[in-house]
Structures are given as structure tokens and as C-alpha cells.
Design an enzyme around this catalytic site. Structure first.
Site, PDB file in Angstrom:
ATOM      1  N   GLU A  79       0.841  -1.196   0.000  1.00 32.88           N
ATOM      2  CA  GLU A  79       0.000   0.000   0.000  1.00 32.88           C
ATOM      3  C   GLU A  79       0.876   1.245   0.000  1.00 32.88           C
ATOM      4  O   GLU A  79       0.395   2.360   0.178  1.00 32.88           O
ATOM      5  CB  GLU A  79      -0.969   0.003   1.181  1.00 32.88           C
ATOM      6  CG  GLU A  79      -0.336  -0.048   2.542  1.00 32.88           C
ATOM      7  CD  GLU A  79      -1.367  -0.011   3.660  1.00 32.88           C
ATOM      8  OE1 GLU A  79      -2.094   0.990   3.735  1.00 32.88           O
ATOM      9  OE2 GLU A  79      -1.415  -0.956   4.452  1.00 32.88           O
ATOM     10  N   CYS A 111      -3.595  -3.089   4.315  1.00 31.94           N
ATOM     11  CA  CYS A 111      -2.706  -4.135   4.850  1.00 31.94           C
ATOM     12  C   CYS A 111      -3.173  -5.544   4.497  1.00 31.94           C
ATOM     13  O   CYS A 111      -2.524  -6.522   4.847  1.00 31.94           O
ATOM     14  CB  CYS A 111      -2.600  -4.016   6.365  1.00 31.94           C
ATOM     15  SG  CYS A 111      -2.080  -2.398   6.903  1.00 31.94           S
ATOM     16  N   HIS A 233      -3.165  -9.424  12.238  1.00 32.93           N
ATOM     17  CA  HIS A 233      -2.519  -8.253  11.638  1.00 32.93           C
ATOM     18  C   HIS A 233      -1.969  -7.398  12.780  1.00 32.93           C
ATOM     19  O   HIS A 233      -2.654  -7.174  13.779  1.00 32.93           O
ATOM     20  CB  HIS A 233      -3.502  -7.456  10.783  1.00 32.93           C
ATOM     21  CG  HIS A 233      -2.927  -6.133  10.380  1.00 32.93           C
ATOM     22  ND1 HIS A 233      -1.715  -6.034   9.722  1.00 32.93           N
ATOM     23  CD2 HIS A 233      -3.345  -4.857  10.596  1.00 32.93           C
ATOM     24  CE1 HIS A 233      -1.432  -4.766   9.534  1.00 32.93           C
ATOM     25  NE2 HIS A 233      -2.398  -4.028  10.058  1.00 32.93           N
TER      26      HIS A 233
HETATM   27  N1  CAA Z   1       2.037   3.171  30.703  1.00 33.10           N
HETATM   28  C1  CAA Z   1       1.307   2.118  30.220  1.00 33.10           C
HETATM   29  N2  CAA Z   1       0.293   2.289  29.336  1.00 33.10           N
HETATM   30  C2  CAA Z   1       0.010   3.539  28.922  1.00 33.10           C
HETATM   31  C3  CAA Z   1       0.725   4.656  29.389  1.00 33.10           C
HETATM   32  C4  CAA Z   1       1.778   4.450  30.329  1.00 33.10           C
HETATM   33  N3  CAA Z   1       2.511   5.446  30.801  1.00 33.10           N
HETATM   34  N4  CAA Z   1       0.217   5.760  28.805  1.00 33.10           N
HETATM   35  C5  CAA Z   1      -0.795   5.347  28.000  1.00 33.10           C
HETATM   36  N5  CAA Z   1      -0.910   4.025  28.079  1.00 33.10           N
HETATM   37  C6  CAA Z   1      -1.867   3.155  27.356  1.00 33.10           C
HETATM   38  C7  CAA Z   1      -3.274   3.716  27.290  1.00 33.10           C
HETATM   39  O1  CAA Z   1      -4.002   3.455  28.467  1.00 33.10           O
HETATM   40  C8  CAA Z   1      -3.814   2.976  26.073  1.00 33.10           C
HETATM   41  O2  CAA Z   1      -4.197   1.676  26.464  1.00 33.10           O
HETATM   42  P1  CAA Z   1      -5.610   1.090  26.006  1.00 33.10           P
HETATM   43  O3  CAA Z   1      -5.572   1.085  24.484  1.00 33.10           O
HETATM   44  O4  CAA Z   1      -5.652  -0.273  26.584  1.00 33.10           O
HETATM   45  O5  CAA Z   1      -6.661   2.013  26.514  1.00 33.10           O
HETATM   46  C9  CAA Z   1      -2.572   2.819  25.181  1.00 33.10           C
HETATM   47  O6  CAA Z   1      -1.435   3.089  26.022  1.00 33.10           O
HETATM   48  C10 CAA Z   1      -2.511   3.813  24.024  1.00 33.10           C
HETATM   49  O7  CAA Z   1      -2.683   5.088  24.565  1.00 33.10           O
HETATM   50  P2  CAA Z   1      -3.681   6.121  23.877  1.00 33.10           P
HETATM   51  O8  CAA Z   1      -5.004   5.467  23.664  1.00 33.10           O
HETATM   52  O9  CAA Z   1      -3.641   7.397  24.612  1.00 33.10           O
HETATM   53  O10 CAA Z   1      -2.885   6.272  22.504  1.00 33.10           O
HETATM   54  P3  CAA Z   1      -3.072   7.258  21.326  1.00 33.10           P
HETATM   55  O11 CAA Z   1      -4.488   7.667  21.172  1.00 33.10           O
HETATM   56  O12 CAA Z   1      -2.066   8.321  21.460  1.00 33.10           O
HETATM   57  O13 CAA Z   1      -2.684   6.319  20.097  1.00 33.10           O
HETATM   58  C11 CAA Z   1      -3.513   4.800  18.446  1.00 33.10           C
HETATM   59  C12 CAA Z   1      -3.151   4.991  19.923  1.00 33.10           C
HETATM   60  C13 CAA Z   1      -4.799   5.550  18.154  1.00 33.10           C
HETATM   61  C14 CAA Z   1      -3.714   3.319  18.151  1.00 33.10           C
HETATM   62  C15 CAA Z   1      -2.359   5.373  17.582  1.00 33.10           C
HETATM   63  O14 CAA Z   1      -1.179   4.660  17.824  1.00 33.10           O
HETATM   64  C16 CAA Z   1      -2.650   5.361  16.091  1.00 33.10           C
HETATM   65  O15 CAA Z   1      -3.372   6.180  15.560  1.00 33.10           O
HETATM   66  N6  CAA Z   1      -2.030   4.378  15.357  1.00 33.10           N
HETATM   67  C17 CAA Z   1      -2.197   4.264  13.910  1.00 33.10           C
HETATM   68  C18 CAA Z   1      -3.493   3.587  13.544  1.00 33.10           C
HETATM   69  C19 CAA Z   1      -3.496   2.128  13.857  1.00 33.10           C
HETATM   70  O16 CAA Z   1      -2.478   1.480  13.987  1.00 33.10           O
HETATM   71  N7  CAA Z   1      -4.720   1.551  13.993  1.00 33.10           N
HETATM   72  C20 CAA Z   1      -4.868   0.138  14.246  1.00 33.10           C
HETATM   73  C21 CAA Z   1      -6.091  -0.422  13.571  1.00 33.10           C
HETATM   74  S1  CAA Z   1      -6.039  -0.040  11.816  1.00 33.10           S
HETATM   75  C22 CAA Z   1      -4.969  -1.210  11.195  1.00 33.10           C
HETATM   76  O17 CAA Z   1      -4.680  -2.185  11.814  1.00 33.10           O
HETATM   77  C23 CAA Z   1      -4.380  -0.973   9.812  1.00 33.10           C
HETATM   78  C24 CAA Z   1      -2.978  -0.478   9.975  1.00 33.10           C
HETATM   79  O18 CAA Z   1      -2.023  -1.238   9.925  1.00 33.10           O
HETATM   80  C25 CAA Z   1      -2.785   0.943  10.171  1.00 33.10           C
END
Ligand code: CAA
Length: 388
Positions: A79, A111, A233
Site C-alpha cells: 500500500e 494491509c 494483523h
Molecule cells: N504506561 C502504560 N500504558 C500507557 C501509558 C503508560 N505510561 N500511557 C498510555 N498508556 C496506554 C493507554 O491506556 C492505552 O491503552 P488502552 O488502548 O488499553 O486504553 C494505550 O497506552 C494507548 O494510549 P492512547 O489510547 O492514549 O494512545 P493514542 O491515542 O495516542 O494512540 C492509536 C493509539 C490511536 C492506536 C495510535 O497509535 C494510532 O493512531 N495508530 C495508527 C493507527 C493504527 O495502527 N490503527 C490500528 C487499527 S487499523 C490497522 O490495523 C491498519 C494499519 O495497519 C494501520
């Protein structure tokens, strides 16, 4: 006759950023990355590396064994392709010296497309069992700086030979699918980085898992308890842990922490230190399972959940073939990962900002890869690949 994965090899760049350094720059706790999303390091491509060079590097050991004339079709899943028209696989075809009588095509659906490639390859082999199909999946995961996705970047390629009577994993013909038109993650043609609705994407991932699984259950006699291992994945490894708990809940099955570990943990080791490689991710997860599981996997059933944003998802199954361990490339993969160089945050930014020129001039690419193939130049809008 069975059909499936006869040999599998992967490649990633020799550069990585430790997410501790990213967290330090962002002045946040590194456990958010190490624990919260389950990622420790992310691979960064060298300036002279892209999906073509990574794919050729992944596939070379397979072609060295079977010979360049053995492959009848190359399917290139990506992709993050480098051309809107020409398949990246055609460059790989030349770099590997494959036969002019071998067909080549590129496939895209986020993906997911490597899984489509494998299913199509299985169909080709079922029709002509003497054929060997090379499926390569190669991607560079790039998000904007200072976005939640930044820590989930990475790069890698995987190459698989699909044959009759495979030596590694026999794939079952029954699959469960789920398709829905959603905007969870996408990349318009004019952008080099993905756009993503992060939290929504994780919800759609889990919804698709349930839907694909339910379809799978309708067409297959296999139940959740028939599987000893699962490969999901892997946009980040914590996603697989969440997915597996979700699937256990859907099946009203108890899942102790020990079972969770046993069923998915070995599939996560490589991705935790490589990062997301989109189409290649789940299959690098399979390599990780086969190469890192201490117990012998012969005869064990593996469940696969492939997800491509947008979205198309598939649940399918396979059985590990007795004697598989003789045909792995574990020592080489581990040596490659251990030989990588850690980059500082500043060096990471330099690599990140080294984007392709668009002016049609003559541009030599700075040498950086330690792989066998490199992108030597981009001149007059043409990419020049060479063997090192
Ligand atoms: N110690 C331990 N854990 C901590 C922490 C700390 N100090 N601080 C935060 N965390 C935890 C949070 O509690 C959270 O856990 P949960 O998910 O269990 O609630 C986790 O860390 C992530 O924290 P946030 O939710 O605050 O993270 P974020 O919003 O900043 O980002 C995300 C998370 C949205 C997945 C981001 O990484 C993102 O946008 N990633 C790209 C998109 C993606 O990968 N999506 C996956 C599905 S789509 C797909 O699979 C296709 C692909 O390949 C892209």
C-alpha cells in the site's frame, strides 16, 4: 494434495529508532509505547531503500534455493507503492533475474492485499500443482510527525513461496470475509503519509474480526478451541492482545493470561522491534511464531486474521507441517535484527525527511542500506535499482 506456504523469509532496514527516544522528545512516559501499544523499536528505511529493494532482499534467499526459472508468477502486495502504473514487482523480477515467462502483478487493499495474493496463489497452484508462486509483501509505514500514529511506523518485507505439498504451513480452503466501506485509515494519492482516525480504526479492526470469524464458522468445521496459535494483523503488538481477548469473548471462551501468552506471544517478538510493515506485518508475525516458539509446532493449527483498513478482513486457517523447522531462516533473521544500527532522534528526522525528488532532475541516492539491493538514483523520473 495440500497447498500453502513452502518457504518464508523477511527483510527489514538496518536502521531503527528506540521508542524511548521518541517518548523522551515528546516528554511522555516511554511505557506508553513499551506497554501501552506494545512497541519498543521502529525500523526506518535507509535513503536508498524502498518497497522494491526490501522485497528483493526478502525474496533473494528463496530464489537462490529454487532457481530463477522456478517461479511462474510474482504477486507484489503493497500500500506504499512507488508508481501508479508499473508494478513494483517488475523491478523485483529483474533484480532477482526471474524468467521473462513469469507474470507479475501488484495488489492493493491496505494491509490486507498479501492475504488476497496468497489465496489467489493457492488457486493458481491448485489448478497447476507443478507451479510455484512468489508472494511478496512490502511496505513503509509513515505517519505525520507528532501524531498518535508516529510511534507505529516501521518498514519491512516478507517473501513466501506458495506451492503444492508445502513444507511449512498447509492452508485450509475455507475462509471468512468481511468488507465494509469505512474511512479509518487511508492515503490520498497526493500524500506520502497516511491519514488515520486512530481510535475508530481499532474499533473497526475488532468489529471486522468478529464478522470475519462468524463467516469463517459458517463455512469451516473448526472452532476456537481447535486452534493452538493465532497470528493477527499487527499495526502494533498490543492490538493483537486486544483482538485475541475479543475473539475469546465472542466465543465465550475463558482466556487466562497463560493461554493468551501461549496462543499469541511468540508471534509478536519480531514486530515489537520492527514496527508496522502494513501488508507484511501478519506474515512477519507468522515467521516470528515459527522461529521463536520453543515447543514443536508440527501438526498445530494456526488461525490468521488479516485486516486492511477501508476495510477488508479475512479469517483463515492453516496447519504447521511436520519437519517445518528444517526449512526456516531463523539464524539469518536473528543476525539481521541484531546487526541493525540504532539512530538518534535527529538521525531519525533526517531519514524521515529524505523523500523522493519530484523535479525530474538527476539525483544519486545516499548509500545507507546493508542489503543486497539499493535504489542508486532517481533520474528523469526513473528509479534506478542495482545489486550491491
Ligand atoms: N504506561 C502504560 N500504558 C500507557 C501509558 C503508560 N505510561 N500511557 C498510555 N498508556 C496506554 C493507554 O491506556 C492505552 O491503552 P488502552 O488502548 O488499553 O486504553 C494505550 O497506552 C494507548 O494510549 P492512547 O489510547 O492514549 O494512545 P493514542 O491515542 O495516542 O494512540 C492509536 C493509539 C490511536 C492506536 C495510535 O497509535 C494510532 O493512531 N495508530 C495508527 C493507527 C493504527 O495502527 N490503527 C490500528 C487499527 S487499523 C490497522 O490495523 C491498519 C494499519 O495497519 C494501520
Amino acid at each position: 494434495m495440500s497447498v500453502g506456504i513452502d518457504e518464508i523469509s523477511f527483510y527489514t532496514s538496518n536502521y531503527f529508532l528506540d521508542l524511548k527516544n521518541l517518548a523522551a522528545r515528546q516528554q511522555i512516559d516511554s511505557d506508553k509505547y513499551y506497554q501501552g501499544i506494545g512497541q519498543e523499536k521502529m525500523g526506518m528505511p535507509a535513503p536508498d531503500e524502498d518497497v522494491v529493494t526490501m522485497a528483493a532482499n526478502a525474496a533473494l534467499p528463496l530464489i537462490e534455493r529454487v532457481g530463477p526459472d522456478a517461479v511462474s508468477t510474482v504477486m507484489f502486495a503493497t500500500e506504499t507503492g512507488i508508481d501508479q502504473s508499473k508494478s513494483a514487482g517488475v523491478y523485483v523480477h529483474r533484480l532477482l533475474g526471474l524468467s521473462p515467462r513469469c507474470r507479475v502483478v501488484e495488489l492493493k487493499q491496505a494491509c490486507y492485499s498479501a492475504t488476497a495474493a496468497i489465496q489467489m496463489a493457492c488457486a493458481l497452484v491448485a489448478r497447476q500443482p507443478e507451479k510455484k508462486v512468489l508472494v511478496v509483501a512490502s511496505d513503509v509505514a509513515r505517519y505525520d510527525l507528532s501524531t498518535p500514529g508516529e510511534a507505529t511506523q516501521g518498514c519491512g518485507a516478507v517473501a513466501m513461496l506458495i506451492t503444492a505439498n508445502p513444507r511449512l504451513v498447509e492452508l485450509d480452503p475455507e475462509v471468512g470475509n468481511y468488507t465494509e466501506d469505512v474511512m479509518d485509515f487511508w492515503r490520498p494519492n497526493y500524500r506520502s503519509t497516511a491519514l488515520v482516525d486512530g481510535k475508530y480504526s481499532t474499533k473497526i479492526y475488532l468489529k471486522s474480526l468478529k464478522q470475519a470469524w462468524e463467516h469463517f464458522r459458517e463455512v469451516s468445521s473448526l472452532a476456537f478451541s481447535d486452534f493452538q496459535h493465532f497470528c493477527y494483523h499487527l499495526p502494533f503488538t498490543r492490538m493483537a492482545q486486544k483482538a485475541h481477548k475479543h475473539l475469546a469473548k465472542v466465543n465465550k471462551s475463558e482466556l487466562t493470561p497463560e493461554m493468551l501468552d501461549l496462543q499469541i506471544e511468540d508471534s509478536l517478538s519480531y514486530n515489537r522491534i520492527i514496527g508496522n510493515s502494513y501488508t507484511a506485518s501478519m506474515y512477519i508475525g507468522l515467521v516470528s511464531l515459527l522461529e521463536n516458539c520453543k515447543q514443536n509446532l508440527s501438526g498445530e493449527r494456526v488461525g490468521f486474521f488479516s485486516y486492511g483498513s477501508g476495510c477488508v478482513a479475512e479469517f483463515f486457517s492453516g496447519r504447521v507441517v511436520a519437519g517445518y523447522e528444517q526449512y526456516l531462516h531463523g539464524a539469518r533473521h536473528k543476525a539481521m535484527l541484531e546487526a541493525r544500527n540504532e539512530v538518534s532522534y535527529e538521525e531519525y528526522l533526517q531519514l524521515y525527511n529524505d523523500v523522493d525528488p519530484v523535479d525530474g532532475g538527476e539525483h544519486q541516492k545516499q548509500q545507507g542500506t546493508t542489503g543486497r539491493f539499493r535504489l542508486a538514483a532517481v533520474s528523469h523520473h526513473k528509479r534506478e535499482y542495482i545489486a550491491c
